[in-house]
Design an enzyme around this catalytic site. Structure first.
Site, PDB file in Angstrom:
ATOM      1  N   GLU A 204      78.195 -49.214  79.721  1.00  0.00           N
ATOM      2  CA  GLU A 204      77.221 -47.883  79.757  1.00  0.00           C
ATOM      3  C   GLU A 204      77.688 -47.160  81.366  1.00  0.00           C
ATOM      4  O   GLU A 204      77.600 -47.897  82.447  1.00  0.00           O
ATOM      5  CB  GLU A 204      75.558 -48.584  80.232  1.00  0.00           C
ATOM      6  CG  GLU A 204      75.296 -49.386  78.788  1.00  0.00           C
ATOM      7  CD  GLU A 204      73.832 -49.692  78.562  1.00  0.00           C
ATOM      8  OE1 GLU A 204      73.240 -49.131  77.608  1.00  0.00           O
ATOM      9  OE2 GLU A 204      73.349 -50.370  78.949  1.00  0.00           O
TER      10      GLU A 204
ATOM     11  N   HIS B 188      72.012 -58.475  71.757  1.00  0.00           N
ATOM     12  CA  HIS B 188      73.683 -56.983  71.394  1.00  0.00           C
ATOM     13  C   HIS B 188      74.393 -58.131  71.396  1.00  0.00           C
ATOM     14  O   HIS B 188      75.239 -58.271  70.254  1.00  0.00           O
ATOM     15  CB  HIS B 188      73.654 -56.065  72.079  1.00  0.00           C
ATOM     16  CG  HIS B 188      72.348 -55.395  72.360  1.00  0.00           C
ATOM     17  ND1 HIS B 188      70.876 -55.256  71.117  1.00  0.00           N
ATOM     18  CD2 HIS B 188      71.806 -54.341  73.202  1.00  0.00           C
ATOM     19  CE1 HIS B 188      69.577 -54.506  71.499  1.00  0.00           C
ATOM     20  NE2 HIS B 188      70.552 -54.088  72.995  1.00  0.00           N
TER      21      HIS B 188
ATOM     22  N   ASP C  58      69.037 -59.054  79.308  1.00  0.00           N
ATOM     23  CA  ASP C  58      68.628 -57.823  78.546  1.00  0.00           C
ATOM     24  C   ASP C  58      70.049 -57.047  77.769  1.00  0.00           C
ATOM     25  O   ASP C  58      69.677 -56.764  76.105  1.00  0.00           O
ATOM     26  CB  ASP C  58      68.468 -56.471  79.213  1.00  0.00           C
ATOM     27  CG  ASP C  58      67.890 -54.845  79.538  1.00  0.00           C
ATOM     28  OD1 ASP C  58      67.984 -54.604  78.574  1.00  0.00           O
ATOM     29  OD2 ASP C  58      69.426 -54.058  79.408  1.00  0.00           O
TER      30      ASP C  58
ATOM     31  N   ASP D  97      43.684 -50.841  75.252  1.00  0.00           N
ATOM     32  CA  ASP D  97      44.248 -51.841  75.814  1.00  0.00           C
ATOM     33  C   ASP D  97      44.464 -52.353  74.454  1.00  0.00           C
ATOM     34  O   ASP D  97      43.445 -53.357  74.129  1.00  0.00           O
ATOM     35  CB  ASP D  97      43.764 -52.370  77.129  1.00  0.00           C
ATOM     36  CG  ASP D  97      45.041 -53.480  77.413  1.00  0.00           C
ATOM     37  OD1 ASP D  97      45.182 -54.246  76.976  1.00  0.00           O
ATOM     38  OD2 ASP D  97      44.478 -53.418  78.993  1.00  0.00           O
TER      39      ASP D  97
HETATM   40  C1  BG6 Z   1      68.319 -52.039  75.118  1.00  0.00           C
HETATM   41  C2  BG6 Z   1      68.642 -52.461  76.300  1.00  0.00           C
HETATM   42  O1  BG6 Z   1      68.372 -52.727  74.493  1.00  0.00           O
HETATM   43  O2  BG6 Z   1      70.150 -51.180  74.641  1.00  0.00           O
HETATM   44  C3  BG6 Z   1      68.749 -51.077  77.590  1.00  0.00           C
HETATM   45  O3  BG6 Z   1      67.890 -52.327  77.085  1.00  0.00           O
HETATM   46  C4  BG6 Z   1      70.491 -50.543  77.412  1.00  0.00           C
HETATM   47  O4  BG6 Z   1      69.556 -51.765  78.604  1.00  0.00           O
HETATM   48  C5  BG6 Z   1      70.749 -50.263  75.422  1.00  0.00           C
HETATM   49  O5  BG6 Z   1      70.666 -49.557  78.047  1.00  0.00           O
HETATM   50  C6  BG6 Z   1      71.543 -49.877  74.971  1.00  0.00           C
HETATM   51  O6  BG6 Z   1      71.876 -49.622  73.793  1.00  0.00           O
HETATM   52  P1  BG6 Z   1      72.593 -47.852  73.323  1.00  0.00           P
HETATM   53  O7  BG6 Z   1      72.753 -48.546  71.551  1.00  0.00           O
HETATM   54  O8  BG6 Z   1      72.981 -46.894  73.729  1.00  0.00           O
HETATM   55  O9  BG6 Z   1      73.806 -49.183  73.054  1.00  0.00           O
END
Ligand code: BG6
Length: 482
Positions: free
Chosen positions: A207, A231, A226, A85
């Site tokens: 997604e 992103h 998230d 840990d």
């Molecule tokens: C991650 C998220 O950062 O990016 C996920 O935590 C998500 O929830 C993923 O599915 C998407 O990444 P990519 O590259 O598949 O578009």
């Protein structure tokens, strides 16, 4: 005397991120012989086990990759496992003993954000964070501005900002970097890249996958933290930033921070009128029955798995241009794309034409599932079609796979590039502390406005385009093609 070999420590080495992304990336780099000479990879996890059982587990996850068998043999020899840990003194000491001498020590936190501070404190107390240590942290850094600051303070006590590499894996994607080339290596776009010529911008990350095993993390964060905080705002920054003076890491990141600072703060009115939260209920995805988010979580939840909102950048270039941001899980199809919608021509000389005959130009930058950049251009429909000239939109398309063929090489996992950059010490594609904090300021404002306005997630059936009335544009709509 030669330097001791570099060591990469994967904290959370048996977790989802390590198994799905980091180890496959290391395997590919191994295959291309891009890993540093002598690199050792030490995975750390709380689960009992040793190097042999860990290698067997990783092998299972990488199965089906027979083409990589030889590379696997080489990677396996580098792999080690410590059951510990890392947030506890004893665990950090055990790891230290296993590391021994390291020329460069990269500590990769493939961990939940609530462990970032305790792990950093324990590793620092054990003397593991020295001048030749780099810390790599996965997004999200914290859950809001306050918790992200608290983490950043602990990091700053342990290491210099130049040693901290905050990952947003979207920045490692080829097409995302290509956006910089598209904007600044072509004279064509930049003069039009503003509110005089552009009507709106859409950024969509759709997604099909469910939240699944990650629900414990996800339920406390939701789509806004998230995906949107990191992103999507990074994509927005790359579309909207001013030309940096060069590609120096700080020059680029300074421009991105300016965009984040110019984002208009959300109000309860904007929350009601300009944003939608959604959560998937049972439906059908790819022809298979799909359960609801709450069934996955096993309890009622107020977390959004879909968000759509309009962002405004209050600066000279973008005043009045809406940026429509949309992302969701369990949608009808997987697509990540940026659409730059140009304005209509000021006046049509083509007489009475139908809507479909004269559509405004669109630049569509598709990141996933395919990498493609296309610009729709109006053309005359061939033939003798009646009294009026008939028009049609056609795409000028740069399919990277088709255009580059073999030379384009195989499509890399974004983490491959980022892992190499960390080991080389190049921070350009990593997120600086002030960027993370500005992004949180915006997202905290949205969360607060939702709370003030009582905006709750609306249900949408898994396998659809989100809650009614918020269509994720399909391919035809987004390119203006029939
Ligand atoms: C991650 C998220 O950062 O990016 C996920 O935590 C998500 O929830 C993923 O599915 C998407 O990444 P990519 O590259 O598949 O578009």
């Amino acid at each position: 005397m030669t330097d001791p070999a570099p060591v990469l420590v994967l904290l959370g080495g048996a977790g989802d991120l390590s198994m799905r992304m980091l180890l496959p990336s290391l395997l590919h780099l191994e295959m291309d012989r891009l890993l540093p000479e002598g690199l050792r990879v030490i995975a750390v996890g709380r689960a009992p086990g040793d190097a042999d059982s860990y290698r067997a587990d990783v092998r299972d996850h990488l199965k089906g990759r027979d083409d990589l068998a030889e590379a696997w043999e080489r990677l396996a020899r580098r792999l080690d496992y410590v059951s510990a840990d890392a947030a506890q003194a004893a665990g950090a000491e055990a790891l230290k003993a296993r590391i021994g001498e390291a020329g460069l020590l990269v500590l990769y936190y493939a961990l939940s954000p609530d462990l970032f501070a305790p792990v950093t404190r324990a590793l620092s107390a054990a003397g593991l964070i020295g001048e030749r240590t780099r810390l790599v942290l996965e997004k999200p850094i914290g859950r809001d501005l306050e918790s992200s600051r608290a983490i950043n303070v602990v990091l700053a006590e342990a290491a210099d900002e130049t040693q901290v590499f905050r990952i947003d894996h979207y920045l490692g994607k080829e097409t995302v970097q290509n956006l910089i080339a598209l904007r600044f290596a072509n004279a064509l776009f930049e003069p039009l890249w503003n509110n005089l010529a552009i009507d709106h911008v859409q950024i969509t990350v759709a997604e099909t996958q469910e939240v699944g095993d990650r629900w414990r993390y996800y339920d406390a964060y939701g789509a806004i933290r998230d995906m949107l905080q990191n992103h999507m705002l990074q994509l927005l920054c790359l579309v909207a930033m001013e030309p940096p003076s060069d590609l120096d890491s700080d020059a680029v990141r300074n421009e991105k921070v300016k965009v984040l600072r110019s984002l208009r703060r959300f109000t309860p009115e904007a929350a009601r009128d300009d944003s939608v939260r959604g959560q998937y209920v049972a439906g059908v995805v790819d022809g298979q029955p799909a359960q609801s988010y709450e069934a996955e979580v096993g309890k009622p939840s107020g977390t959004e798995t879909f968000v759509a909102l309009t962002a405004w950048i209050d600066n000279w270039r973008w005043k009045g241009v809406p940026f429509y941001l949309r992302t969701g899980k369990r949608l009808a199809s997987r697509r990540t794309e940026i659409v730059i919608q140009f304005k209509d021509v000021p006046h049509s000389i083509f007489g009475p034409v139908g809507d479909r005959d004269l559509v405004a130009n669109r630049l569509v930058i598709e990141l996933q599932p395919d990498e493609d950049i296309s610009l729709t251009i109006m053309n005359k429909r061939p033939g003798l079609n009646g009294e009026h000239m008939r028009l049609q939109p056609l795409p000028l398309s740069l399919s990277l796979a088709k255009a580059l063929g073999e030379e384009g090489g195989r499509r890399r996992i974004a983490y491959e590039r980022l892992l190499l950059d960390v080991m080389r010490g190049d921070p350009t594609l990593f997120v600086r502390r002030d960027e993370v904090e500005e992004a949180w300021r915006f997202v905290d404002g949205v969360a607060q406005a939702w709370a003030d306005a009582g905006v709750k997630p609306l249900p949408y059936a898994a396998g659809t385009n989100g809650p009614d009335g918020v269509a994720v544009p399909d391919r035809a709509q987004s390119t203006g093609l029939e």
